[in-house]
Each structure stands twice: as structure tokens, then as C-alpha cells.
Design a protein around this motif. Structure first.
Motif, PDB file in Angstrom:
ATOM      1  N   LEU A  39       0.809  -1.208   0.000  1.00 16.35           N
ATOM      2  CA  LEU A  39       0.000   0.000   0.000  1.00 16.35           C
ATOM      3  C   LEU A  39       0.845   1.260   0.000  1.00 16.35           C
ATOM      4  O   LEU A  39       0.654   2.146  -0.835  1.00 16.35           O
ATOM      5  CB  LEU A  39      -0.939  -0.018   1.211  1.00 16.35           C
ATOM      6  N   THR A  40       1.794   1.372   0.919  1.00 15.90           N
ATOM      7  CA  THR A  40       2.597   2.592   1.040  1.00 15.90           C
ATOM      8  C   THR A  40       4.056   2.395   0.672  1.00 15.90           C
ATOM      9  O   THR A  40       4.794   3.372   0.584  1.00 15.90           O
ATOM     10  CB  THR A  40       2.520   3.132   2.482  1.00 15.90           C
ATOM     11  N   GLY A  41       4.500   1.143   0.493  1.00  9.04           N
ATOM     12  CA  GLY A  41       5.905   0.913   0.206  1.00  9.04           C
ATOM     13  C   GLY A  41       6.812   1.204   1.383  1.00  9.04           C
ATOM     14  O   GLY A  41       7.985   1.515   1.194  1.00  9.04           O
ATOM     15  N   THR A  42       6.285   1.100   2.604  1.00 11.97           N
ATOM     16  CA  THR A  42       7.056   1.385   3.817  1.00 11.97           C
ATOM     17  C   THR A  42       7.639   0.098   4.363  1.00 11.97           C
ATOM     18  O   THR A  42       6.935  -0.905   4.508  1.00 11.97           O
ATOM     19  CB  THR A  42       6.158   2.039   4.874  1.00 11.97           C
ATOM     20  N   CYS A  43       8.917   0.115   4.700  1.00  7.02           N
ATOM     21  CA  CYS A  43       9.598  -1.068   5.213  1.00  7.02           C
ATOM     22  C   CYS A  43       9.327  -1.219   6.704  1.00  7.02           C
ATOM     23  O   CYS A  43       9.503  -0.279   7.482  1.00  7.02           O
ATOM     24  CB  CYS A  43      11.095  -0.981   4.941  1.00  7.02           C
ATOM     25  N   PHE A  44       8.916  -2.408   7.071  1.00  9.10           N
ATOM     26  CA  PHE A  44       8.647  -2.759   8.464  1.00  9.10           C
ATOM     27  C   PHE A  44       8.933  -4.249   8.584  1.00  9.10           C
ATOM     28  O   PHE A  44       9.699  -4.799   7.785  1.00  9.10           O
ATOM     29  CB  PHE A  44       7.197  -2.407   8.826  1.00  9.10           C
ATOM     30  N   VAL A  45       8.352  -4.895   9.536  1.00 10.98           N
ATOM     31  CA  VAL A  45       8.508  -6.336   9.688  1.00 10.98           C
ATOM     32  C   VAL A  45       7.111  -6.961   9.705  1.00 10.98           C
ATOM     33  O   VAL A  45       6.195  -6.431  10.322  1.00 10.98           O
ATOM     34  CB  VAL A  45       9.265  -6.692  10.986  1.00 10.98           C
ATOM     35  N   GLY A  46       6.945  -8.072   8.983  1.00  9.85           N
ATOM     36  CA  GLY A  46       5.663  -8.752   8.941  1.00  9.85           C
ATOM     37  C   GLY A  46       4.744  -8.294   7.839  1.00  9.85           C
ATOM     38  O   GLY A  46       3.585  -8.724   7.789  1.00  9.85           O
ATOM     39  N   ASN A  47       5.210  -7.440   6.926  1.00 13.97           N
ATOM     40  CA  ASN A  47       4.355  -7.007   5.827  1.00 13.97           C
ATOM     41  C   ASN A  47       4.086  -8.131   4.827  1.00 13.97           C
ATOM     42  O   ASN A  47       3.042  -8.122   4.155  1.00 13.97           O
ATOM     43  CB  ASN A  47       4.992  -5.824   5.090  1.00 13.97           C
ATOM     44  N   GLN A  48       5.008  -9.063   4.713  1.00 12.54           N
ATOM     45  CA  GLN A  48       4.848 -10.179   3.783  1.00 12.54           C
ATOM     46  C   GLN A  48       4.936 -11.534   4.471  1.00 12.54           C
ATOM     47  O   GLN A  48       4.770 -12.554   3.817  1.00 12.54           O
ATOM     48  CB  GLN A  48       5.920 -10.097   2.686  1.00 12.54           C
ATOM     49  N   SER A  49       5.192 -11.569   5.745  1.00 10.42           N
ATOM     50  CA  SER A  49       5.325 -12.820   6.493  1.00 10.42           C
ATOM     51  C   SER A  49       4.402 -12.794   7.699  1.00 10.42           C
ATOM     52  O   SER A  49       4.551 -11.950   8.593  1.00 10.42           O
ATOM     53  CB  SER A  49       6.779 -13.025   6.945  1.00 10.42           C
ATOM     54  N   SER A  50       3.446 -13.698   7.729  1.00 16.18           N
ATOM     55  CA  SER A  50       2.495 -13.742   8.841  1.00 16.18           C
ATOM     56  C   SER A  50       3.168 -14.187  10.138  1.00 16.18           C
ATOM     57  O   SER A  50       2.824 -13.707  11.218  1.00 16.18           O
ATOM     58  CB  SER A  50       1.342 -14.693   8.500  1.00 16.18           C
ATOM     59  N   LYS A  51       4.132 -15.096  10.039  1.00 12.69           N
ATOM     60  CA  LYS A  51       4.821 -15.547  11.248  1.00 12.69           C
ATOM     61  C   LYS A  51       5.614 -14.412  11.887  1.00 12.69           C
ATOM     62  O   LYS A  51       5.606 -14.250  13.112  1.00 12.69           O
ATOM     63  CB  LYS A  51       5.748 -16.711  10.904  1.00 12.69           C
ATOM     64  N   SER A  52       6.295 -13.630  11.081  1.00 20.43           N
ATOM     65  CA  SER A  52       7.052 -12.502  11.622  1.00 20.43           C
ATOM     66  C   SER A  52       6.126 -11.446  12.205  1.00 20.43           C
ATOM     67  O   SER A  52       6.437 -10.829  13.228  1.00 20.43           O
ATOM     68  CB  SER A  52       7.922 -11.883  10.521  1.00 20.43           C
ATOM     69  N   LEU A  53       4.974 -11.231  11.587  1.00 20.94           N
ATOM     70  CA  LEU A  53       4.016 -10.261  12.111  1.00 20.94           C
ATOM     71  C   LEU A  53       3.536 -10.674  13.492  1.00 20.94           C
ATOM     72  O   LEU A  53       3.408  -9.836  14.400  1.00 20.94           O
ATOM     73  CB  LEU A  53       2.841 -10.132  11.149  1.00 20.94           C
ATOM     74  N   LEU A  54       3.286 -11.956  13.688  1.00 22.39           N
ATOM     75  CA  LEU A  54       2.795 -12.425  14.981  1.00 22.39           C
ATOM     76  C   LEU A  54       3.884 -12.374  16.047  1.00 22.39           C
ATOM     77  O   LEU A  54       3.660 -11.876  17.162  1.00 22.39           O
ATOM     78  CB  LEU A  54       2.272 -13.857  14.833  1.00 22.39           C
ATOM     79  N   ALA A  55       5.072 -12.883  15.713  1.00 22.90           N
ATOM     80  CA  ALA A  55       6.119 -13.034  16.729  1.00 22.90           C
ATOM     81  C   ALA A  55       6.818 -11.731  17.070  1.00 22.90           C
ATOM     82  O   ALA A  55       7.198 -11.521  18.231  1.00 22.90           O
ATOM     83  CB  ALA A  55       7.149 -14.065  16.261  1.00 22.90           C
ATOM     84  N   LEU A  56       6.991 -10.835  16.090  1.00 19.56           N
ATOM     85  CA  LEU A  56       7.823  -9.653  16.297  1.00 19.56           C
ATOM     86  C   LEU A  56       7.038  -8.354  16.403  1.00 19.56           C
ATOM     87  O   LEU A  56       7.623  -7.320  16.736  1.00 19.56           O
ATOM     88  CB  LEU A  56       8.843  -9.538  15.157  1.00 19.56           C
TER      89      LEU A  56
END
Length: 577
Positions: free
Chosen positions: A363-380
Motif C-alpha cells: 500500500l505505502t511501500g514502507t519497510c517494516f517487519v511482517g508485511n509479507q510474512s504472517s509468522k514474523s508479524l505475529l512473533a515480532l
């Protein structure tokens, strides 16, 4: 005549084979790509008529993007059997691939080549290879394609199918399999979940609120530094919350200034002509900087908010502690608070960088963690923020419970001398608790949007299953992601308003100087003459003060009074003492 020509062709082929066998010698494989392929001896010339392994190695390098793409798990074996075929002293001819191996690789890799405008090489034509391995024609059939079971493919799962995993996603032509990260990466300009109009609207919305949050938090921190008032432990922690929110807003500003492509996209060796949405933030310096500012300082702000709530709870539970005792206790635990507030986010950010989970959202092209990985979004992301929110809520609840159970104090006669400082302390404590409670509301909303994305992301990205009854493909709600941007920036505005309001007043008083009392205007003309009372008596003797007070009050007239009635006259010239 025809029989003679056929015999001549057979003799010629046999002569070529004998001559080739006479000059063919087996040698160790020197090509790096084929050293661990299953055999270690080859012979030249190969099936593509290369006479040196160096020439075969140069040709194999041209297939490197296709190999990294991972279109077929047997592609390495197939290419090596063609350009570096197996050699043995017992067989005169080179042992190449069977036709079934060629057709399996062709079925999976030719669509990839045609998608990028390339044709299948002529020397790899499957009709040139033997149909099967037998005593007449020896060839290599291969182990077969390795694919994951149906229903187990997710966006960030590792599977040998590669391209087949990307085919299971919505709009499969917008994805490419990256072998290095073992995931499907999206092309930077591809519109998978969001349209171009939604992207532009989100970018304007993001830039506006980020600029407002950065300006407010910067002004609040500057006012605090200008006033030089340290305040209590909760107030100092609140200033650090504002500082963290200011740095996070600066991360959004870096993203807006660099642009979507420069901050959220990166080149990849598998697709040299197209940009991919960043899935390994370390490959893009702008992406890494944006991630560090957003993730590290955003999580640090949440931890400092927990410190604010804990300090408020301590002040509520121990109101009778003197100021010096409180300061000593806070100084004693200050190092532990600093270590927790700055060390925990640093450890998590380092874990993200080590696992290379930095990625950009579409959507915005902003770098974060978990934008493409569901496991990383949950854990981190979800788990750390939920822990901070839970701890802060527990501190607020226990502090509120202590306030409700506290008996109402009875004011003593001497309390008038100490009421103003006590009133100021209670007011500051009340404002601090109110802010800590209000801060939890946007934080809860942000956590809810992350949980929403985690729960539905796989359904959004999964390709629709063809059925007799057409179904609607689920799509993410645009307003939810806009609200996340708004809530994350309004946190900075809230803390800035709370800090800046009393500080700006104090700064203005310092600049303007002490306030002078208002001057009252005197009325025009001469001052009024005070009203006086004259007392006249007809007798010659004088009266005492008590007797005068006695006759100044009203008494009923008596018939036998030896005193004559007194007369009281009012004039403006004299005053009676």
C-alpha cells in the motif's frame, strides 16, 4: 538407390561414433554448478558440441537466473546432463538426459522464459534425447519433481515447487519465486491487493499525519528542554515517549522523501529488468533506515508508556512518601528502566535484521517487519505490543482501584497553609493518569488492525478456487489501514499536547516576566467626604464611653427621666471616635 543411401547414412553415423569414442576421455567435472549433481566424471565434446568445460561453464551461467527462479527442481540435473554429461569407460557415447526429464523441465520452465520474452534453446529440444533408458540408449531419467502437498503452501513457506507456490497466489503473474529467501516476491509496480488510486491516497494521508506528528513532538521536546524542569519519574518518561514518537515520525518522513520505489523496492538477480517489492531490507539502505526508525522507536515508545503507567501507579499507592525518598528510589531504579526501555527494542530489532525479515508493504511501500510474512508479524509485532499493552493496563487498573478505595481525608484547620502545593500535586497526578489511559485507546486500535491483517492475509492472497458457484474474492478494508496510519501518528500528537501545554505556559511567563497586578482607575473629581455623626447634649456634665454606647441603642421612653432627650445630627465635616 534408397537402400544404398540409408546404408551410407548408417555407416557414416557409426564411423562418427567410433571416431568420437576413440578421442573421448573421461575427466573430473570442473564446472561449479555440476560438481554435486550425482556423478563426478564427464567427457567432451558434450551434447551441445562444446569441446572444453570452460565453454560449457560460460553457457551454463546464462541459465543462472532461471535456476534461481526455481521453476523446476530438476533443472540443475537437466542442464548438467546436457552440457556436462556423464562419462564412463564402459560406454562410448555421453550419457545425457532422457526425454521425460526434458519434457518435465520444459513444462515448468518454458512459461517463465516466454513471460520474459525468451525462446527455448534449440540444443535443449526434447526430441533430441532418447525416449527411455534401456540397453540400447542409456540416459538419465531424474528423481522427479518435488512439490509440496496441496493446501500447505503459504506466502512465506519453503517448498521445492517454487513457481507452483506462486501460482497458488492471487494474480500469479505479479509474483516471482526467490530461491534465496524461499518465498514469492511481488513485483514493485504490480497491483495485487491495492489499486493505484488507493496507493496515492494512502501516501498523501501518511505524509500529512507524519508531518503533523513530527512537528508537534519536536515542539514539545524543545519546550521541555527550554524549561529545564525535570519533573517526576512519570513526567520524564512521558518526555521520552514524545522523543520516540518524534523519531518514528521522522521514519515516515524518510519514506515520503525517498519515494516509494527508492524506499520500498529492490533489484533481484532473478529479474534484472524489473524491481521487486523489498523482501530483504538489508539490500536497500533506505528500507533499512525506515525500518529501524519505525520499529525500534515505535516499540521503545510503547515500553516507555508502560513506565509512565507504572510510575503513576507507584505515586497513587504511596502518596505519603516524601519527595526526597521518591527521588532516591527513582534514581536507584533508573538504570533498570533505561535498560528495559532501550534494550528490549534493540534486541528485537537485531533479531529482525539477523533473520532478514525486513519487508515492504504494497500500500505505502514502507519497510517494516511482517508485511509479507504472517509468522514474523505475529512473533515480532503483535506479541511485543500486546505484552506492553497488557502491562500498562494492569498498572492503570490497580492504580484506579487504589484511588477508589482510598478514604476521603477530612481537612484539618492547618490544612489551609499546605493546600495549594497538595492541590497542584493531585492535579498533576490526575492529568498523568488520564493521559496514560487515553494513550491506551489508540494503541489498542493499532493492535486490533495488526490482528485483523494477520487473521485474513492468507485469504486475501490465496487464488480463488474454481467452483460451479462463483464466489467473491475477499479484499482488505482500505479504511482499516488508513486508520492504522492515523492512530500511530495521533499518539505523537497526544503526548505532545500534554507535555507542551504547561511547558509553553511556563516558557511564556519566563519570557514575558512576572505579571503585574492590574491598576484600578480613580474616579474623576474630588474624593468623597466620609459620613460623620455628631452628638449633642443639653446637660453640662460629660458621659463615659459605656454610657454613650448605652444611649446609642434604642430604648423605649420613660416617664420619670431626669435627662433631656438627646439629638443626633449627621454632617460631613467631623468624625466621632
Amino acid at each position: 538407390m534408397k537402400c544404398f543411401v540409408a546404408v551410407l547414412i548408417i555407416v557414416t553415423l557409426a564411423t562418427d561414433a567410433v571416431s568420437e569414442a576413440s578421442v573421448r576421455t573421461c575427466e573430473p567435472i570442473k564446472v561449479a554448478m555440476c560438481k554435486n549433481i550425482g556423478y563426478n566424471q564427464t567427457g567432451m565434446p558434450n551434447l551441445a558440441r562444446h569441446t572444453l568445460q570452460a565453454d560449457a561453464d560460460v553457457t551454463l551461467q546464462t541459465f543462472s537466473p532461471l535456476v534461481q527462479y526455481g521453476c523446476s527442481s530438476q533443472l540443475d540435473l537437466f542442464l548438467c546432463t546436457v552440457y556436462v554429461p556423464m562419462c564412463t569407460d564402459k560406454v562410448a557415447l555421453p550419457i545425457g538426459p532422457c526425454r521425460g526429464l526434458c519434457e518435465s523441465v520444459y513444462e515448468r520452465c518454458y512459461p517463465v522464459l516466454s513471460e520474459f520474452g525468451f525462446q527455448w534453446p534449440a540444443e535443449l529440444d526434447c526430441s533430441l534425447f532418447p525416449a527411455e533408458n534401456n540397453h540400447e540408449h542409456m540416459c538419465m531419467e531424474g528423481p522427479g519433481e518435488r512439490t509440496a502437498p496441496v493446501g500447505t503452501v503459504t506466502l512465506d513457506s519453503v517448498n521445492a515447487g517454487g513457481r507452483s507456490a506462486c501460482r497458488r497466489l492471487i494474480k500469479p503473474n505479479s509474483w516471482v519465486w526467490v530461491r534465496g529467501s524461499s518465498r514469492c516476491a511481488q513485483f514493485c509496480e504490480a497491483e495485487v491487493l491495492w489499486e493505484s488510486g488507493e496507493r496515492r491516497a494512502a501516501e498523501v494521508w501518511l505524509a500529512t499525519w507524519a508531518a503533523l506528528s513530527f512537528a508537534c513532538t519536536l515542539a514539545a521536546v524543545g519546550a521541555q528542554l527550554a524549561c529545564g524542569d525535570r519533573g517526576s519519574a512519570g513526567e520524564r518518561a512521558l518526555v521520552l515517549v514524545a522523543l520516540c514518537r518524534c523519531a518514528a515520525a521522522a521514519g515516515w518522513g524518510v519514506r515520503a522523501a525517498a519515494g516509494r520505489t527508492a524506499a520500498g523496492c529492490a533489484k533481484d538477480s532473478t529479474t534484472p529488468t524489473r524491481m521487486l517489492l523489498a523482501h530483504d531490507g538489508l539490500a536497500n539502505p533506505n528500507c533499512a533506515v525506515v525500518f529501524l526508525l519505525l520499529y525500534y522507536f515505535g516499540l521503545a515508545a510503547s515500553v516507555w508508556w508502560v513506565v509512565v503507567a507504572g510510575a503513576w501507579r507507584a505515586s497513587v499507592l504511596r502518596p505519603s512518601v516524601t519527595t526526597s525518598g521518591t527521588g532516591t528510589r527513582n534514581d536507584r531504579h533508573s538504570s533498570l528502566l533505561q535498560l528495559a526501555a532501550w534494550g528490549v527494542p534493540a534486541a528485537l530489532a537485531a533479531a529482525v535484521l539477523v533473520t532478514r525479515d525486513v519487508d515492504a508493504d504494497e500500500l505505502t511501500g514502507t519497510c517494516f517487519v511482517g508485511n509479507q510474512s504472517s509468522k514474523s508479524l505475529l512473533a515480532l509485532v503483535i506479541v511485543p505490543e500486546a505484552i506492553c499493552l497488557l502491562l500498562g493496563t494492569v498498572f492503570l487498573a490497580t492504580g484506579l482501584r487504589a484511588i477508589l478505595r482510598r478514604p476521603v481525608p477530612v481537612p484539618a484547620p492547618t490544612a489551609l497553609l499546605t493546600s495549594p502545593p497538595q492541590q497542584i500535586t493531585d492535579q498533576t497526578l490526575l492529568r498523568l493518569g488520564a493521559f496514560a489511559a487515553l494513550y491506551a485507546v489508540p494503541s489498542t486500535c493499532i493492535l486490533a488492525t495488526w490482528v485483523y491483517e494477520y487473521a485474513w492475509r492468507e485469504d486475501w492472497l490465496a487464488a480463488p478456487v474454481p467452483t460451479e458457484i462463483p464466489s467473491t474474492q475477499p479484499r482488505p478494508a482500505f479504511w482499516v489501514f488508513l486508520f492504522r496510519i492515523f492512530a500511530s501518528q495521533i499518539l505523537g500528537v497526544m503526548v505532545a499536547v500534554w507535555i507542551a501545554t504547561p511547558r509553553l505556559k511556563a516558557l511564556w511567563r519566563k519570557i514575558a516576566g512576572p505579571r503585574k497586578p492590574p491598576l484600578t482607575k480613580c474616579p474623576a473629581g474630588p474624593p468623597p467626604t466620609p459620613l460623620t455623626l455628631h452628638c449633642y447634649a443639653t446637660h453640662s456634665h460629660s458621659l463615659s464611653r459605656s454610657q454613650m454606647h448605652k444611649y446609642a441603642t434604642y430604648r423605649p421612653p420613660q416617664q420619670h427621666s431626669y435627662r433631656k432627650p438627646r439629638h443626633y445630627h449627621y454632617s460631613a465635616g467631623e468624625t466621632i471616635l
